[in-house]
Scaffold this motif. Structure first.
Motif, PDB file in Angstrom:
ATOM      1  N   ASP A 113       0.642  -1.035   0.124  1.00 15.21           N
ATOM      2  CA  ASP A 113      -0.282  -0.103  -0.233  1.00 15.21           C
ATOM      3  C   ASP A 113       0.966   0.982  -0.137  1.00 15.21           C
ATOM      4  OD1 ASP A 113      -2.087  -1.289   0.162  1.00 15.21           O
ATOM      5  OD2 ASP A 113      -2.656  -1.640   2.156  1.00 15.21           O
ATOM      6  N   ILE A 114       2.097   1.158   0.519  1.00 19.22           N
ATOM      7  CA  ILE A 114       3.136   2.210   0.869  1.00 19.22           C
ATOM      8  C   ILE A 114       3.443   2.576  -0.490  1.00 19.22           C
ATOM      9  CG2 ILE A 114       4.760   2.940   2.001  1.00 19.22           C
ATOM     10  CD1 ILE A 114       4.344   1.762   4.003  1.00 19.22           C
ATOM     11  N   PHE A 115       3.799   1.825  -0.914  1.00 17.60           N
ATOM     12  CA  PHE A 115       4.431   1.593  -2.569  1.00 17.60           C
ATOM     13  C   PHE A 115       3.208   2.292  -3.374  1.00 17.60           C
ATOM     14  CE2 PHE A 115       7.737  -1.667  -1.778  1.00 17.60           C
ATOM     15  CZ  PHE A 115       8.832  -0.336  -0.988  1.00 17.60           C
ATOM     16  N   HIS A 116       2.402   1.941  -3.691  1.00 10.97           N
ATOM     17  CA  HIS A 116       1.194   2.394  -4.257  1.00 10.97           C
ATOM     18  C   HIS A 116       1.122   3.795  -4.334  1.00 10.97           C
ATOM     19  CE1 HIS A 116      -2.704   2.141  -6.795  1.00 10.97           C
ATOM     20  NE2 HIS A 116      -3.075   2.438  -5.603  1.00 10.97           N
ATOM     21  N   GLU A 117       0.947   3.907  -3.111  1.00 14.71           N
ATOM     22  CA  GLU A 117       0.800   5.384  -2.344  1.00 14.71           C
ATOM     23  C   GLU A 117       1.740   6.691  -3.185  1.00 14.71           C
ATOM     24  OE1 GLU A 117      -0.242   6.017   1.625  1.00 14.71           O
ATOM     25  OE2 GLU A 117      -2.110   4.409   1.437  1.00 14.71           O
ATOM     26  N   VAL A 118       2.994   5.826  -2.441  1.00 16.04           N
ATOM     27  CA  VAL A 118       4.354   6.299  -3.985  1.00 16.04           C
ATOM     28  C   VAL A 118       4.208   6.644  -4.913  1.00 16.04           C
ATOM     29  CG1 VAL A 118       6.696   6.845  -3.670  1.00 16.04           C
ATOM     30  CG2 VAL A 118       5.651   5.837  -1.422  1.00 16.04           C
ATOM     31  N   ASP A 119       3.886   5.474  -5.679  1.00 12.02           N
ATOM     32  CA  ASP A 119       3.728   5.744  -7.295  1.00 12.02           C
ATOM     33  C   ASP A 119       2.948   6.382  -7.710  1.00 12.02           C
ATOM     34  OD1 ASP A 119       5.494   3.564  -7.575  1.00 12.02           O
ATOM     35  OD2 ASP A 119       3.937   2.104  -7.712  1.00 12.02           O
ATOM     36  N   GLU A 120       1.335   6.884  -7.031  1.00 11.10           N
ATOM     37  CA  GLU A 120       0.541   7.640  -7.351  1.00 11.10           C
ATOM     38  C   GLU A 120       0.952   9.252  -6.929  1.00 11.10           C
ATOM     39  OE1 GLU A 120      -2.748   7.338  -8.353  1.00 11.10           O
ATOM     40  OE2 GLU A 120      -2.791   4.976  -8.800  1.00 11.10           O
ATOM     41  N   ASP A 121       1.858   9.707  -6.285  1.00  8.20           N
ATOM     42  CA  ASP A 121       2.114  10.829  -6.429  1.00  8.20           C
ATOM     43  C   ASP A 121       3.057  11.373  -6.509  1.00  8.20           C
ATOM     44  OD1 ASP A 121       0.545  11.054  -3.458  1.00  8.20           O
ATOM     45  OD2 ASP A 121       2.185  10.337  -2.373  1.00  8.20           O
ATOM     46  N   VAL A 122       3.735   9.900  -7.342  1.00  2.00           N
ATOM     47  CA  VAL A 122       4.946  10.475  -8.935  1.00  2.00           C
ATOM     48  C   VAL A 122       3.723  10.749  -9.741  1.00  2.00           C
ATOM     49  CG1 VAL A 122       6.844   9.152 -10.014  1.00  2.00           C
ATOM     50  CG2 VAL A 122       6.878   8.554  -7.624  1.00  2.00           C
ATOM     51  N   ARG A 131       1.158  12.173 -10.352  1.00  2.00           N
ATOM     52  CA  ARG A 131       0.389  13.004 -10.213  1.00  2.00           C
ATOM     53  C   ARG A 131       1.352  14.557  -9.884  1.00  2.00           C
ATOM     54  NH1 ARG A 131      -2.521  11.451  -6.094  1.00  2.00           N
ATOM     55  NH2 ARG A 131      -1.088  11.716  -4.723  1.00  2.00           N
ATOM     56  N   ASP A 132       3.165  14.026  -9.540  1.00  2.00           N
ATOM     57  CA  ASP A 132       3.517  14.897 -10.002  1.00  2.00           C
ATOM     58  C   ASP A 132       3.748  15.637 -11.250  1.00  2.00           C
ATOM     59  OD1 ASP A 132       3.414  15.377  -6.916  1.00  2.00           O
ATOM     60  OD2 ASP A 132       5.569  14.305  -6.159  1.00  2.00           O
ATOM     61  N   LYS A 133       4.021  14.499 -12.068  1.00  2.00           N
ATOM     62  CA  LYS A 133       4.545  13.817 -12.999  1.00  2.00           C
ATOM     63  C   LYS A 133       3.517  14.828 -13.683  1.00  2.00           C
ATOM     64  CE  LYS A 133       7.898  10.529 -13.379  1.00  2.00           C
ATOM     65  NZ  LYS A 133       8.052   8.646 -14.131  1.00  2.00           N
ATOM     66  N   ALA A 134       2.248  14.187 -14.119  1.00  2.00           N
ATOM     67  CA  ALA A 134       1.387  15.021 -14.851  1.00  2.00           C
ATOM     68  C   ALA A 134       0.930  16.778 -14.202  1.00  2.00           C
ATOM     69  CB  ALA A 134       0.123  14.244 -14.041  1.00  2.00           C
ATOM     70  N   ALA A 135       1.125  16.863 -13.587  1.00  2.00           N
ATOM     71  CA  ALA A 135       0.896  18.694 -12.874  1.00  2.00           C
ATOM     72  C   ALA A 135       2.466  19.380 -12.937  1.00  2.00           C
ATOM     73  CB  ALA A 135       1.118  18.570 -10.970  1.00  2.00           C
ATOM     74  N   GLU A 136       3.341  18.383 -13.460  1.00  2.00           N
ATOM     75  CA  GLU A 136       4.781  19.019 -14.235  1.00  2.00           C
ATOM     76  C   GLU A 136       4.014  19.441 -15.737  1.00  2.00           C
ATOM     77  OE1 GLU A 136       8.959  20.733 -14.874  1.00  2.00           O
ATOM     78  OE2 GLU A 136       7.176  21.008 -13.201  1.00  2.00           O
ATOM     79  N   LEU A 137       4.387  18.255 -16.052  1.00  2.00           N
ATOM     80  CA  LEU A 137       3.745  18.332 -17.735  1.00  2.00           C
ATOM     81  C   LEU A 137       2.627  19.729 -18.456  1.00  2.00           C
ATOM     82  CD1 LEU A 137       3.975  14.141 -18.607  1.00  2.00           C
ATOM     83  CD2 LEU A 137       5.073  15.755 -19.154  1.00  2.00           C
ATOM     84  N   TRP A 138       1.760  19.817 -16.857  1.00  2.00           N
ATOM     85  CA  TRP A 138       0.505  20.574 -17.552  1.00  2.00           C
ATOM     86  C   TRP A 138       1.151  21.885 -17.266  1.00  2.00           C
ATOM     87  CZ3 TRP A 138      -3.684  21.893 -19.551  1.00  2.00           C
ATOM     88  CH2 TRP A 138      -3.727  22.832 -19.144  1.00  2.00           C
TER      89      TRP A 138
END
Length: 258
Positions: A3-12, A14-21
């Motif tokens: 679950d921890i690794f999954h949350e980390v992947d989701e944050d990463v 999300r950060d990449k999507a925000a950066e691309l936007w």
């Protein structure tokens, strides 16, 4: 731990999507605006084009009504005006109709020939102009000029080849060129691509030819007088290439002159 690794992947992600936007939001917004603007412009162009076509059609129909009412000069003036500022298709048709209404047949013939040679006019309308010019030549009783006018139309793939052949045969018949008239009528009769109504007329014309000429003369005994006397008058009337398939009505009135 999963679950921890999954949350980390989701944050990463999300950060990449925000950066691309943040990096590409301006071009994306510009592209979206351009798409909307282009769609609107195309719709506006199509609407205006439709309105222009409807207006040109109304003007063309009004000019046709004048011609049908016998107001040739007024109709010609209306067609001339449409030829100057109408859309390309209507302008060409208006040029042809205006030329047909000229009282000066020499001018009419010159205008129709100019349309037939105009590279900016589509091939079908060029042939229509040539066909109309042939009618003027037919009225002039100039056999050689008529043959020159109809010659380009009698090609194997010509849109009006059957009408051109029929008129050539009738012109030959009117000028007592019996051999040429019979040759042309036989071509029409044997051509299965020719409209059925036209083949029926060709058979009738050939019968008229035989009645007028009588037995085909020989070199030793040329025919004279009797059924060969007199002339044939031909009054041309334009009809569509398809003809009147069910009626068999002739596009010409052909009768012996008194």
């Amino acid at each position: 731990m999963s679950d921890i690794f999954h949350e980390v992947d989701e944050d990463v992600r999300r950060d990449k999507a925000a950066e691309l936007w943040r990096r590409y939001q301006t071009p994306i917004l510009i592209l979206a605006v351009l798409i909307v603007a282009a769609t609107g412009a195309w719709s506006y162009y199509q609407t205006n084009r439709q309105k222009a076509a409807e207006a040109a059609n109304a003007r063309f129909e009004a000019a046709v009504a004048l011609a049908n009412d016998g107001k040739a000069k007024e109709a010609a003036d209306a067609f001339d005006a449409l030829a100057k500022d109408g859309s390309k298709g209507y302008a060409t048709l208006a040029r042809i109709r205006a030329a047909e209404l000229r009282e000066d047949k020499a001018r009419a013939l010159a205008e129709l020939n100019a349309i037939a040679e105009d590279k900016n006019v589509d091939k079908l309308n060029q042939e229509v102009a040539m066909l109309r010019a042939a009618l003027i030549n037919l009225e002039s009783s100039d056999r050689q000029q008529m043959e020159r006018a109809l010659g380009p139309l009698m090609t194997s793939n010509g849109a009006f080849r059957f009408s051109a052949q029929e008129w050539n045969g009738l012109d030959a018949l009117a000028n007592n060129d019996f051999d040429e008239a019979e040759r042309v009528f036989n071509i029409l009769l044997s051509d299965r691509d020719a409209p059925q109504s036209m083949r029926q007329r060709a058979a009738a014309y050939r019968g008229l030819l035989h009645a007028k000429r009588g037995p085909k003369p020989t070199a030793a005994a040329p025919a004279a007088g009797g059924p060969t006397a007199g002339n044939v008058s031909v009054t041309p009337v334009i009809e569509p290439e398809e003809g009147a398939a069910s009626s068999g009505d002739a596009p010409f009135e052909v009768k012996p002159s008194k």
